[in-house]
Design a protein around this motif. Structure first.
Motif, PDB file in Angstrom:
ATOM      1  N   THR A   1      -4.549   6.174  -6.781  1.00 46.90           N
ATOM      2  CA  THR A   1      -3.710   5.710  -7.889  1.00 46.90           C
ATOM      3  C   THR A   1      -3.365   6.897  -8.781  1.00 46.90           C
ATOM      4  N   LEU A   2      -2.198   6.880  -9.372  1.00 48.94           N
ATOM      5  CA  LEU A   2      -1.808   7.979 -10.272  1.00 48.94           C
ATOM      6  C   LEU A   2      -2.477   7.827 -11.637  1.00 48.94           C
ATOM      7  N   VAL A   3      -2.947   6.615 -11.939  1.00 49.86           N
ATOM      8  CA  VAL A   3      -3.673   6.395 -13.208  1.00 49.86           C
ATOM      9  C   VAL A   3      -5.020   5.773 -12.847  1.00 49.86           C
TER      10      VAL A   3
ATOM     11  N   ASN B   1       7.632  13.040 -11.930  1.00 42.13           N
ATOM     12  CA  ASN B   1       7.582  13.317 -10.489  1.00 42.13           C
ATOM     13  C   ASN B   1       6.773  14.568 -10.237  1.00 42.13           C
ATOM     14  N   GLN B   2       6.119  14.585  -9.082  1.00 43.13           N
ATOM     15  CA  GLN B   2       5.393  15.798  -8.695  1.00 43.13           C
ATOM     16  C   GLN B   2       6.398  16.894  -8.338  1.00 43.13           C
ATOM     17  N   GLU B   3       5.917  18.137  -8.293  1.00 39.31           N
ATOM     18  CA  GLU B   3       6.772  19.278  -7.927  1.00 39.31           C
ATOM     19  C   GLU B   3       7.045  19.238  -6.435  1.00 39.31           C
TER      20      GLU B   3
ATOM     21  N   GLY C   1      13.923   6.866  -2.989  1.00 43.73           N
ATOM     22  CA  GLY C   1      14.749   5.717  -2.619  1.00 43.73           C
ATOM     23  C   GLY C   1      14.501   4.483  -3.464  1.00 43.73           C
ATOM     24  N   ALA C   2      13.309   4.325  -3.995  1.00 45.85           N
ATOM     25  CA  ALA C   2      13.015   3.176  -4.868  1.00 45.85           C
ATOM     26  C   ALA C   2      13.167   3.551  -6.349  1.00 45.85           C
ATOM     27  N   GLY C   3      12.609   4.700  -6.731  1.00 45.39           N
ATOM     28  CA  GLY C   3      12.617   5.090  -8.146  1.00 45.39           C
ATOM     29  C   GLY C   3      14.022   5.271  -8.702  1.00 45.39           C
TER      30      GLY C   3
ATOM     31  N   ASP D   1       3.705  -2.156  -9.742  1.00 45.10           N
ATOM     32  CA  ASP D   1       3.597  -1.237  -8.610  1.00 45.10           C
ATOM     33  C   ASP D   1       4.582  -1.715  -7.549  1.00 45.10           C
ATOM     34  N   THR D   2       5.491  -0.841  -7.106  1.00 44.82           N
ATOM     35  CA  THR D   2       6.500  -1.267  -6.112  1.00 44.82           C
ATOM     36  C   THR D   2       5.878  -1.580  -4.754  1.00 44.82           C
ATOM     37  N   VAL D   3       4.638  -1.117  -4.548  1.00 46.78           N
ATOM     38  CA  VAL D   3       3.943  -1.397  -3.281  1.00 46.78           C
ATOM     39  C   VAL D   3       3.618  -2.895  -3.206  1.00 46.78           C
TER      40      VAL D   3
ATOM     41  N   THR E   1       6.155   5.495  -6.329  1.00 44.73           N
ATOM     42  CA  THR E   1       5.758   6.541  -5.381  1.00 44.73           C
ATOM     43  C   THR E   1       5.097   5.875  -4.174  1.00 44.73           C
ATOM     44  N   ASN E   2       4.748   6.703  -3.207  1.00 44.83           N
ATOM     45  CA  ASN E   2       4.051   6.184  -2.019  1.00 44.83           C
ATOM     46  C   ASN E   2       2.561   5.990  -2.271  1.00 44.83           C
ATOM     47  N   VAL E   3       2.090   6.386  -3.436  1.00 41.99           N
ATOM     48  CA  VAL E   3       0.659   6.288  -3.738  1.00 41.99           C
ATOM     49  C   VAL E   3       0.281   4.805  -3.834  1.00 41.99           C
TER      50      VAL E   3
HETATM   51  P1  NAD Z   1      10.740   8.189  -1.062  1.00 41.35           P
HETATM   52  O1  NAD Z   1      10.127   8.984   0.026  1.00 41.35           O
HETATM   53  O2  NAD Z   1      12.208   8.152  -1.180  1.00 41.35           O
HETATM   54  O3  NAD Z   1      10.151   8.711  -2.469  1.00 41.35           O
HETATM   55  C1  NAD Z   1       8.761   8.876  -2.610  1.00 41.35           C
HETATM   56  C2  NAD Z   1       8.431   9.235  -4.050  1.00 41.35           C
HETATM   57  O4  NAD Z   1       7.005   9.263  -4.159  1.00 41.35           O
HETATM   58  C3  NAD Z   1       8.922  10.608  -4.459  1.00 41.35           C
HETATM   59  O5  NAD Z   1       9.310  10.566  -5.816  1.00 41.35           O
HETATM   60  C4  NAD Z   1       7.687  11.498  -4.280  1.00 41.35           C
HETATM   61  O6  NAD Z   1       7.715  12.609  -5.151  1.00 41.35           O
HETATM   62  C5  NAD Z   1       6.598  10.531  -4.671  1.00 41.35           C
HETATM   63  N1  NAD Z   1       5.286  10.834  -4.052  1.00 41.35           N
HETATM   64  C6  NAD Z   1       4.993  10.831  -2.733  1.00 41.35           C
HETATM   65  N2  NAD Z   1       3.696  11.132  -2.552  1.00 41.35           N
HETATM   66  C7  NAD Z   1       3.167  11.327  -3.787  1.00 41.35           C
HETATM   67  C8  NAD Z   1       1.869  11.681  -4.260  1.00 41.35           C
HETATM   68  N3  NAD Z   1       0.855  11.885  -3.411  1.00 41.35           N
HETATM   69  N4  NAD Z   1       1.690  11.791  -5.593  1.00 41.35           N
HETATM   70  C9  NAD Z   1       2.712  11.575  -6.461  1.00 41.35           C
HETATM   71  N5  NAD Z   1       3.961  11.241  -6.067  1.00 41.35           N
HETATM   72  C10 NAD Z   1       4.183  11.129  -4.744  1.00 41.35           C
HETATM   73  O7  NAD Z   1      10.138   6.724  -0.891  1.00 41.35           O
HETATM   74  P2  NAD Z   1      10.717   5.361  -1.511  1.00 41.35           P
HETATM   75  O8  NAD Z   1      11.595   4.707  -0.512  1.00 41.35           O
HETATM   76  O9  NAD Z   1      11.240   5.651  -2.866  1.00 41.35           O
HETATM   77  O10 NAD Z   1       9.410   4.470  -1.604  1.00 41.35           O
HETATM   78  C11 NAD Z   1       8.479   4.696  -2.654  1.00 41.35           C
HETATM   79  C12 NAD Z   1       7.594   3.462  -2.828  1.00 41.35           C
HETATM   80  O11 NAD Z   1       8.395   2.341  -3.186  1.00 41.35           O
HETATM   81  C13 NAD Z   1       6.829   3.055  -1.580  1.00 41.35           C
HETATM   82  O12 NAD Z   1       5.528   2.716  -1.965  1.00 41.35           O
HETATM   83  C14 NAD Z   1       7.566   1.834  -1.084  1.00 41.35           C
HETATM   84  O13 NAD Z   1       6.695   0.919  -0.432  1.00 41.35           O
HETATM   85  C15 NAD Z   1       8.054   1.232  -2.382  1.00 41.35           C
HETATM   86  N6  NAD Z   1       9.266   0.400  -2.222  1.00 41.35           N
HETATM   87  C16 NAD Z   1       9.198  -0.885  -2.617  1.00 41.35           C
HETATM   88  C17 NAD Z   1      10.320  -1.683  -2.547  1.00 41.35           C
HETATM   89  C18 NAD Z   1      10.247  -3.122  -2.984  1.00 41.35           C
HETATM   90  O14 NAD Z   1      11.237  -3.836  -2.816  1.00 41.35           O
HETATM   91  N7  NAD Z   1       9.145  -3.558  -3.539  1.00 41.35           N
HETATM   92  C19 NAD Z   1      11.527  -1.156  -2.063  1.00 41.35           C
HETATM   93  C20 NAD Z   1      11.557   0.180  -1.675  1.00 41.35           C
HETATM   94  C21 NAD Z   1      10.411   0.957  -1.745  1.00 41.35           C
END
Ligand code: NAD
Length: 288
Positions: free
Chosen positions: A217-219, A157-159, A136-138, A233-235, A206-208
């Motif tokens: 962290t992925l890195v 992206n992970q599998e 949803g974010a990526g 980082d979107t977090v 990602t949710n990481v």
């Molecule tokens: P989503 O569930 O739609 O997508 C999650 C993504 O993370 C997928 O690509 C999945 O493959 C990947 N992922 C999940 N666990 C993983 C792991 N352990 N290792 C590697 N990859 C992993 O979620 P989303 O809505 O896209 O949210 C993703 C992140 O973006 C969250 O951290 C959320 O807080 C952040 N976000 C931030 C904003 C903002 O405005 N800053 C807006 C939306 C989302």
């Protein structure tokens, strides 16, 4: 609030489930009050079961529009009259605008990402980007960056179930914009490391780094980063993630969390409804 609401007040909704935790009502209502705009923003518990009726109510009540979040971002599309190009490419909507009974769907997360960087003097145009995550974010981050001229986008992206989504995104971006996008396995560490070494902007979507994955962290090796890149980082909860700490350890000059992206996606929706600029500094100081 009481002195602000009158017979002319226009309603803006937020349709999602669960939704009671959302900061959006507080953010938008404070911005309306600050600017003296006659709107009210309310959260409604809407899931896929009552979505059709809820969207009809936007027209029936002559609401100005609505935000949309999970689980409705994709499901709402058949009920709308139009989509802007980014929402159409993402296959998802987070903002609806009602213009005299015509409902248009937009996605503002990608706009928020690009604007957050622009506020720091960083333009995505011509840049090589690496994005981890294609959910949803990526997805909107990749699509909007491509629409705004990023030269190359490598999506890792992970599998999992999202991997084919990432492949679809990459193909569509390459076909429909001037960017070249490709999708890569996050498990291929050599490929990921090489991509980071050659990129200008790295965004983790990602949710990481949050919730149960707060300490991950992925890195984890600072040598994978270089000083001249941007790491976002979107977090935004926590404000400083593990990824950001590694980037700072590497001496990366531009390291950001997702707070400005979040504020700017809200500001972009605010602009679509009101044609006014959200007082972002005021809201940041008030709420964050
Ligand atoms: P989503 O569930 O739609 O997508 C999650 C993504 O993370 C997928 O690509 C999945 O493959 C990947 N992922 C999940 N666990 C993983 C792991 N352990 N290792 C590697 N990859 C992993 O979620 P989303 O809505 O896209 O949210 C993703 C992140 O973006 C969250 O951290 C959320 O807080 C952040 N976000 C931030 C904003 C903002 O405005 N800053 C807006 C939306 C989302």
């Amino acid at each position: 609030m009481a002195e602000r609401i009158d017979g002319h007040t226009l309603l803006i909704g937020l349709m999602a489930y669960p939704i009671r935790h959302s900061m959006s009502p507080t953010m938008h209502n404070n911005a309306f009050a600050k600017l003296g705009l006659n709107y009210a923003y309310l959260a409604f518990e809407v899931d896929n079961n009552n979505l059709a009726d809820a969207v009809l109510s936007i027209k029936a009540l002559d609401m100005r529009g609505s935000n949309v979040s999970m689980p409705n971002k994709q499901k709402i599309i058949p009920y709308l009259d139009r989509l802007d190009s980014a929402a159409e490419m993402c296959g998802a909507v987070n903002t609806v605008v009602n213009d005299n009974g015509v409902l248009t769907g937009y996605t503002t997360d990608g706009i928020g990402f690009v604007k957050a960087l622009k506020n720091e003097g960083i333009d995505v145009s011509g840049k090589k980007m690496v994005i981890t995550g294609a959910g949803g974010a990526g997805t909107p981050i990749a699509v909007q960056s491509a629409l705004d001229g990023a030269a190359e986008i490598k999506i890792f992206n992970q599998e999992d179930d999202i991997y084919p989504v990432a492949q679809h995104n990459a193909q569509m971006i390459t076909e429909r914009t001037n960017s070249t996008a490709s999708v890569h396995h996050l498990e291929d560490k050599d490929d990921f490391k090489e991509a980071l070494a050659g990129c200008d902007i790295y965004c983790d979507a990602t949710n990481v780094g949050m919730g149960k994955l707060k300490d991950k962290t992925l890195v984890s090796d600072p040598s994978w980063f270089h000083k001249d890149m941007v790491v976002l980082d979107t977090v935004y909860s926590p404000r400083e993630t593990k990824l950001m700490q590694v980037a700072q350890e590497a001496g990366v000059n531009h390291v950001f969390n997702g707070l400005e992206m979040m504020l700017e996606q809200g500001a972009a929706a605010f602009k679509l409804w009101t044609d006014e600029e959200m007082p972002v500094d005021y809201i940041r100081n008030l709420l964050f």
